[in-house]
Design a protein around this motif. Sequence first.
Motif, PDB file in Angstrom:
ATOM      1  N   GLY A 177       2.816  30.383 -14.061  1.00 39.06           N
ATOM      2  CA  GLY A 177       2.694  29.880 -12.698  1.00 39.06           C
ATOM      3  C   GLY A 177       2.100  30.904 -11.762  1.00 39.06           C
ATOM      4  O   GLY A 177       2.239  32.120 -11.957  1.00 39.06           O
TER       5      GLY A 177
ATOM      6  N   PHE B 261      -3.573  24.499 -10.542  1.00 37.08           N
ATOM      7  CA  PHE B 261      -2.494  24.031 -11.421  1.00 37.08           C
ATOM      8  C   PHE B 261      -2.541  22.521 -11.610  1.00 37.08           C
ATOM      9  O   PHE B 261      -2.042  21.998 -12.604  1.00 37.08           O
ATOM     10  CB  PHE B 261      -1.130  24.458 -10.865  1.00 37.08           C
ATOM     11  CG  PHE B 261      -0.673  23.696  -9.652  1.00 37.08           C
ATOM     12  CD1 PHE B 261       0.120  22.570  -9.779  1.00 37.08           C
ATOM     13  CD2 PHE B 261      -1.046  24.108  -8.379  1.00 37.08           C
ATOM     14  CE1 PHE B 261       0.544  21.857  -8.666  1.00 37.08           C
ATOM     15  CE2 PHE B 261      -0.620  23.413  -7.265  1.00 37.08           C
ATOM     16  CZ  PHE B 261       0.172  22.288  -7.394  1.00 37.08           C
ATOM     17  N   GLU B 262      -3.135  21.814 -10.660  1.00 42.19           N
ATOM     18  CA  GLU B 262      -3.240  20.359 -10.771  1.00 42.19           C
ATOM     19  C   GLU B 262      -4.253  19.943 -11.838  1.00 42.19           C
ATOM     20  O   GLU B 262      -4.278  18.769 -12.238  1.00 42.19           O
ATOM     21  CB  GLU B 262      -3.638  19.755  -9.428  1.00 42.19           C
ATOM     22  CG  GLU B 262      -2.634  19.997  -8.314  1.00 42.19           C
ATOM     23  CD  GLU B 262      -3.076  19.399  -7.002  1.00 42.19           C
ATOM     24  OE1 GLU B 262      -3.369  18.178  -6.974  1.00 42.19           O
ATOM     25  OE2 GLU B 262      -3.142  20.130  -6.000  1.00 42.19           O
TER      26      GLU B 262
ATOM     27  N   CYS C  40       7.456  27.871 -11.239  1.00 42.40           N
ATOM     28  CA  CYS C  40       6.737  27.572 -10.006  1.00 42.40           C
ATOM     29  C   CYS C  40       5.672  26.499 -10.263  1.00 42.40           C
ATOM     30  O   CYS C  40       5.992  25.418 -10.733  1.00 42.40           O
ATOM     31  CB  CYS C  40       6.144  28.857  -9.434  1.00 42.40           C
ATOM     32  SG  CYS C  40       5.529  28.696  -7.740  1.00 42.40           S
ATOM     33  N   ASP C  41       4.392  26.776  -9.963  1.00 41.60           N
ATOM     34  CA  ASP C  41       3.396  25.729 -10.202  1.00 41.60           C
ATOM     35  C   ASP C  41       3.090  25.578 -11.692  1.00 41.60           C
ATOM     36  O   ASP C  41       2.450  24.605 -12.091  1.00 41.60           O
ATOM     37  CB  ASP C  41       2.122  25.934  -9.369  1.00 41.60           C
ATOM     38  CG  ASP C  41       1.404  27.237  -9.636  1.00 41.60           C
ATOM     39  OD1 ASP C  41       1.608  27.848 -10.683  1.00 41.60           O
ATOM     40  OD2 ASP C  41       0.609  27.650  -8.757  1.00 41.60           O
TER      41      ASP C  41
ATOM     42  N   SER D 249       5.312  22.715 -12.274  1.00 37.58           N
ATOM     43  CA  SER D 249       4.630  21.523 -11.758  1.00 37.58           C
ATOM     44  C   SER D 249       3.519  21.087 -12.699  1.00 37.58           C
ATOM     45  O   SER D 249       3.362  19.894 -12.984  1.00 37.58           O
ATOM     46  CB  SER D 249       4.061  21.817 -10.366  1.00 37.58           C
ATOM     47  OG  SER D 249       5.065  22.302  -9.504  1.00 37.58           O
TER      48      SER D 249
ATOM     49  N   TRP E 130       7.263  23.888  -7.994  1.00 30.54           N
ATOM     50  CA  TRP E 130       6.502  23.954  -6.740  1.00 30.54           C
ATOM     51  C   TRP E 130       6.178  22.542  -6.260  1.00 30.54           C
ATOM     52  O   TRP E 130       5.531  21.772  -6.957  1.00 30.54           O
ATOM     53  CB  TRP E 130       5.211  24.728  -6.984  1.00 30.54           C
ATOM     54  CG  TRP E 130       4.247  24.788  -5.844  1.00 30.54           C
ATOM     55  CD1 TRP E 130       3.206  23.933  -5.595  1.00 30.54           C
ATOM     56  CD2 TRP E 130       4.203  25.776  -4.808  1.00 30.54           C
ATOM     57  NE1 TRP E 130       2.519  24.323  -4.475  1.00 30.54           N
ATOM     58  CE2 TRP E 130       3.110  25.453  -3.971  1.00 30.54           C
ATOM     59  CE3 TRP E 130       4.977  26.903  -4.523  1.00 30.54           C
ATOM     60  CZ2 TRP E 130       2.776  26.235  -2.854  1.00 30.54           C
ATOM     61  CZ3 TRP E 130       4.641  27.666  -3.414  1.00 30.54           C
ATOM     62  CH2 TRP E 130       3.559  27.329  -2.599  1.00 30.54           C
TER      63      TRP E 130
END
Length: 281
Positions: free
Chosen positions: A40, A84-85, A114-115, A118, A141
Motif C-alpha cells: 500500500g 491503487f484503483e 491501506c490502499d 483497498s 483506505w
Amino acid sequence: MTINEQALWLHGEGFDMLGIVSLPPASTPAQRTGVVIVVGGAQYRAGSHRQFVQLARFLAEGGFPVLRFDLPGMGDSPGELPSFEDTAPHIAAAIDGFQRQHPGVERVVLWGLCDGASASLLYVDATHDPRIAGLALLNPWVRSEASLARARVKHYYKQRLMEPDFWQKLLNGRIGMMALKSLGESVRRMSKTESTKQSFQMRMGQTWRSFDKPIVLLLSEYDLTAQEFVEHANINPAWAGWSKKMDFFQYTLERADHTCSTPQSSRRCEELTLYHLQTRI
C-alpha cells in the motif's frame, strides 16, 4: 527453522515486476494456500521499517509460502506507478507468476495495508478470481473529503475540546481559536454530499458484502485511516451490514499506528494473520 527466499520476475501485459517468495522450511508440510502481500501507498516490497519482510518470513515459518512484490515504478520494477484503483492486472500477474513457480499453491489469500487493502477488494470486484481464498486487510483506505472530516471531528476534536489546556489557550487568544475555526471547517465538509457515481469506496463496499470467503480486518488503535474506515462503513449504504457478514473477523491492534511500527503491534498483527490462515481459511 530456516526459510528459503527466491526472487522472480512477474510478467504482465506491458509491465514486469520483481517479486520475492518466502518459502516454509523444507521439513514443513506443503500448504495449498499461499499469501500475496499487496503493498500500500508509496512503498516497495520491504514496507515501512521492513514490515512486509517480517510478515512474509513469520508466515513462512508458520508453513505458508508468501509473495511480496514491487509494483511498476517502485523498488526494482521498471515503469510508471499505477493508481491503487488500477492494479487488478498487476495483482493477477503476481498470482499467476507465484503459481507458475510454485504449482502446489492452489489458492491465495490477499494481505493488504491501506490502499493495498483497498486494491485487494477492488481486485475481487474486477475479476471474481476463484483462486482468492480470503482477505486480510490492515487499515483499509476509503478517504474522501467528507469521510476525513467525520473522522477528525469524532476522534480528534471531540477529545481536544475536553482538554483544559485547549480552553486556556482559547482564553489567551492563542492556538485554540485556530482549532475552533478548523473544527468549523471540518463540520462544513461533513455535510457535503458525496458523489453518487460508482466510486472506489462503493465498489469496495459492494465487494465486501458479496464476498463469500473469510475476511480478517485489522484496525490500529492510533490510526486515523482505521477510524475513518469505520466511520465511512457505518453510514454508507453500500456497506450496510458490513460488520455482521458471515466469516468476518475484526481486531483492534492496541497502541498500534498505521504501519504497526512497534515490535509489539507488529507481532500481534503477524500472529493474528497466521492464526486465521491456520484455522479459518
